[in-house]
Design a protein around this motif. Structure first.
Motif, PDB file in Angstrom:
ATOM      1  N   LEU A   1       0.593  -1.120   0.076  1.00 34.18           N
ATOM      2  CA  LEU A   1      -0.057   0.039  -0.005  1.00 34.18           C
ATOM      3  C   LEU A   1       0.712   1.136  -0.059  1.00 34.18           C
ATOM      4  O   LEU A   1       0.452   2.355  -0.487  1.00 34.18           O
ATOM      5  CB  LEU A   1      -0.893   0.184   1.419  1.00 34.18           C
ATOM      6  CG  LEU A   1      -2.280  -0.998   1.173  1.00 34.18           C
ATOM      7  CD1 LEU A   1      -2.902  -0.954   2.422  1.00 34.18           C
ATOM      8  CD2 LEU A   1      -3.019  -0.525   0.081  1.00 34.18           C
ATOM      9  N   LYS A   2       1.982   1.370   0.546  1.00 36.29           N
ATOM     10  CA  LYS A   2       2.928   2.229   0.582  1.00 36.29           C
ATOM     11  C   LYS A   2       3.396   2.827  -0.627  1.00 36.29           C
ATOM     12  O   LYS A   2       3.743   3.852  -1.023  1.00 36.29           O
ATOM     13  CB  LYS A   2       4.127   1.943   1.273  1.00 36.29           C
ATOM     14  CG  LYS A   2       4.050   2.070   2.699  1.00 36.29           C
ATOM     15  CD  LYS A   2       5.483   1.752   3.467  1.00 36.29           C
ATOM     16  CE  LYS A   2       5.336   1.585   5.038  1.00 36.29           C
ATOM     17  NZ  LYS A   2       6.695   1.196   5.841  1.00 36.29           N
ATOM     18  N   GLU A   3       3.153   2.094  -1.806  1.00 43.77           N
ATOM     19  CA  GLU A   3       3.747   2.192  -3.080  1.00 43.77           C
ATOM     20  C   GLU A   3       2.724   2.839  -3.983  1.00 43.77           C
ATOM     21  O   GLU A   3       2.634   3.115  -5.053  1.00 43.77           O
ATOM     22  CB  GLU A   3       4.250   1.188  -3.883  1.00 43.77           C
ATOM     23  CG  GLU A   3       5.429   0.383  -3.212  1.00 43.77           C
ATOM     24  CD  GLU A   3       6.693   1.198  -3.028  1.00 43.77           C
ATOM     25  OE1 GLU A   3       6.882   1.983  -4.032  1.00 43.77           O
ATOM     26  OE2 GLU A   3       7.392   1.239  -2.185  1.00 43.77           O
ATOM     27  N   LEU A   4       1.351   2.902  -3.316  1.00 45.61           N
ATOM     28  CA  LEU A   4       0.176   3.303  -4.253  1.00 45.61           C
ATOM     29  C   LEU A   4      -0.249   4.646  -3.757  1.00 45.61           C
ATOM     30  O   LEU A   4       0.335   5.395  -2.833  1.00 45.61           O
ATOM     31  CB  LEU A   4      -1.167   2.109  -3.769  1.00 45.61           C
ATOM     32  CG  LEU A   4      -0.731   0.666  -4.193  1.00 45.61           C
ATOM     33  CD1 LEU A   4      -2.241   0.101  -3.875  1.00 45.61           C
ATOM     34  CD2 LEU A   4      -0.340   0.487  -5.495  1.00 45.61           C
TER      35      LEU A   4
ATOM     36  N   LYS B   1      -5.589   7.645  -3.760  1.00 44.62           N
ATOM     37  CA  LYS B   1      -6.940   7.316  -4.317  1.00 44.62           C
ATOM     38  C   LYS B   1      -7.057   5.695  -4.604  1.00 44.62           C
ATOM     39  O   LYS B   1      -8.011   5.116  -4.289  1.00 44.62           O
ATOM     40  CB  LYS B   1      -7.073   7.931  -5.790  1.00 44.62           C
ATOM     41  CG  LYS B   1      -8.296   7.691  -6.404  1.00 44.62           C
ATOM     42  CD  LYS B   1      -9.493   8.300  -5.892  1.00 44.62           C
ATOM     43  CE  LYS B   1     -10.728   8.353  -6.775  1.00 44.62           C
ATOM     44  NZ  LYS B   1     -11.329   6.587  -6.976  1.00 44.62           N
ATOM     45  N   GLU B   2      -5.893   5.203  -4.639  1.00 45.67           N
ATOM     46  CA  GLU B   2      -5.714   3.607  -5.100  1.00 45.67           C
ATOM     47  C   GLU B   2      -5.929   3.173  -3.651  1.00 45.67           C
ATOM     48  O   GLU B   2      -6.613   2.026  -3.535  1.00 45.67           O
ATOM     49  CB  GLU B   2      -4.557   3.368  -5.942  1.00 45.67           C
ATOM     50  CG  GLU B   2      -4.495   3.502  -7.205  1.00 45.67           C
ATOM     51  CD  GLU B   2      -3.057   3.565  -7.682  1.00 45.67           C
ATOM     52  OE1 GLU B   2      -2.999   2.930  -9.065  1.00 45.67           O
ATOM     53  OE2 GLU B   2      -2.178   3.378  -7.003  1.00 45.67           O
TER      54      GLU B   2
ATOM     55  N   ILE C   1      -9.122  -0.317   0.084  1.00 45.08           N
ATOM     56  CA  ILE C   1      -9.694  -0.342   1.678  1.00 45.08           C
ATOM     57  C   ILE C   1     -11.160  -0.309   1.650  1.00 45.08           C
ATOM     58  O   ILE C   1     -11.563  -1.216   2.363  1.00 45.08           O
ATOM     59  CB  ILE C   1      -9.086   0.816   2.555  1.00 45.08           C
ATOM     60  CG1 ILE C   1      -7.563   0.760   2.317  1.00 45.08           C
ATOM     61  CG2 ILE C   1      -9.855   0.906   3.625  1.00 45.08           C
ATOM     62  CD1 ILE C   1      -7.174  -0.431   3.059  1.00 45.08           C
ATOM     63  N   LYS C   2     -11.884   0.318   0.772  1.00 46.31           N
ATOM     64  CA  LYS C   2     -13.179   0.112   0.501  1.00 46.31           C
ATOM     65  C   LYS C   2     -13.738  -1.142   0.352  1.00 46.31           C
ATOM     66  O   LYS C   2     -14.667  -1.730   0.921  1.00 46.31           O
ATOM     67  CB  LYS C   2     -13.689   1.207  -0.413  1.00 46.31           C
ATOM     68  CG  LYS C   2     -15.300   1.285  -0.632  1.00 46.31           C
ATOM     69  CD  LYS C   2     -15.766   2.108  -1.704  1.00 46.31           C
ATOM     70  CE  LYS C   2     -15.590   1.894  -3.142  1.00 46.31           C
ATOM     71  NZ  LYS C   2     -16.103   2.621  -4.033  1.00 46.31           N
TER      72      LYS C   2
END
Length: 326
Positions: free
Chosen positions: A25-28, A31-32, A37-38
């Motif tokens: 997730l650190k690389e996204l 918005k992504e 997460i949604k």
């Protein structure tokens, strides 16, 4: 079950666990991350069927990337990775160290590919400490062959220096790269220069002797060094007869009696006498005995030794080219 890309990403992150999911997730972008997460928040459970489907598709995509070499590791990725692990300052220092090592390795690979004669011609004019440093890092076989080409005094000096040498210090790595690259440039220049001289020699040999002599005589006035270099490179075996005696004695110091006996098997008596008058009788007898022992020497072997003698002569003349008798 049909899932879109973000839904598959959400499932995949749940399957790989919290630690790996966090790093991904650190690389996204924000918005992504929000979108994934949604989708994760809407997952109550993951069936074996869905898990197998997602992991199987990931495995296929990963293998395809490996096959197509699409997933190359960029320098930016390496910098980002090191900065997260080591911090910015330590990452910069480590990258510099790695780059220095790579530069040294690349330069040495080029140096190892240079023909022995070329690298010896360049190195013999360098300071012994530079020669020591280069030989220390070169391929061992090449280094040994280079060492065997040096005069005994220089050879002993270098061996002594090597025994006390432990490699360049960290602060000297850039200097080492500079030294190697400088030698590479000299080798390249030497090659181009010799190639040019070889063309000149071909041209001079195509014109008549009197014209050739006239050109070289005039060149001696205009550019003495170049004219003598051309004269030496044009030297033929028969020209040895016209060398001053002092240089014949130099040849005898560098060319063994055994090799000379092979050369004499197909040489004019006049040339033999040129050498004989510069050596003691016991050496003359030794050569004559060797010539009588084996009469079956092949023409190829004799020609090879003649060429070796000519090479020795040229090397001596390069050191002092004012050596021909009038």
């Amino acid at each position: 079950m049909n899932l879109n890309g973000k839904e598959k990403s959400a499932v995949f992150l749940v399957l790989v666990g919290i630690d790996k999911a966090t790093e991904i997730l650190k690389e996204l972008s924000m918005k992504e991350i929000e979108d994934i997460i949604k989708y994760i928040s809407n997952i109550n459970f993951i069936s074996n069927e869905v898990a197998i489907q997602v992991l199987s598709e990931f495995n296929i995509s990963f293998n395809k990337c490996m096959y197509d070499r699409v997933n190359f590791i960029s320098k930016k990725f390496i910098i980002s990775l090191l900065e997260k692990v080591l911090g910015e300052n330590d990452a910069t220092l480590l990258l510099k160290k790695i780059q220095y090592k790579k530069n040294i390795s690349d330069s040495l690979k080029k140096l190892n590919m240079i023909p022995l004669k070329n690298i010896v011609d360049i190195l013999k004019n360098e300071h012994p400490q530079i020669i020591t440093t280069i030989l220390f890092y070169l391929d061992r076989t090449l280094a040994a062959n280079i060492l065997s080409c040096f005069e005994e005094k220089l050879c002993i000096d270098i061996i002594t220096r090597i025994t006390k040498f432990s490699g360049v210090h960290k602060c000297g790595e850039s200097e080492l790269v500079g030294i190697i690259n400088n030698l590479l440039q000299k080798c390249e220049f030497s090659f181009l220069k010799k190639k040019g001289i070889s063309v000149v020699i071909e041209l001079l040999k195509l014109i008549n002797k009197s014209r050739e002599k006239n050109i070289l005589d005039k060149m001696l006035v205009v550019n003495e060094t170049l004219a003598k270099t051309i004269q030496i490179e044009m030297l033929e075996f028969s020209d040895i007869l016209y060398l001053d005696d002092i240089y014949i004695r130099c040849i005898l110091n560098e060319f063994s009696l055994e090799k000379l006996s092979i050369v004499f098997r197909a040489s004019a008596q006049q040339l033999k006498e040129k050498f004989y008058k510069n050596m003691p009788q016991e050496n003359i007898d030794f050569i004559n005995n060797l010539c009588c022992e084996d009469l079956s020497m092949s023409d190829e072997v004799i020609l090879e030794h003649k060429n070796k003698l000519l090479d020795v002569v040229k090397n001596i003349l390069r050191k002092n080219s004012s050596c021909f008798s009038e």
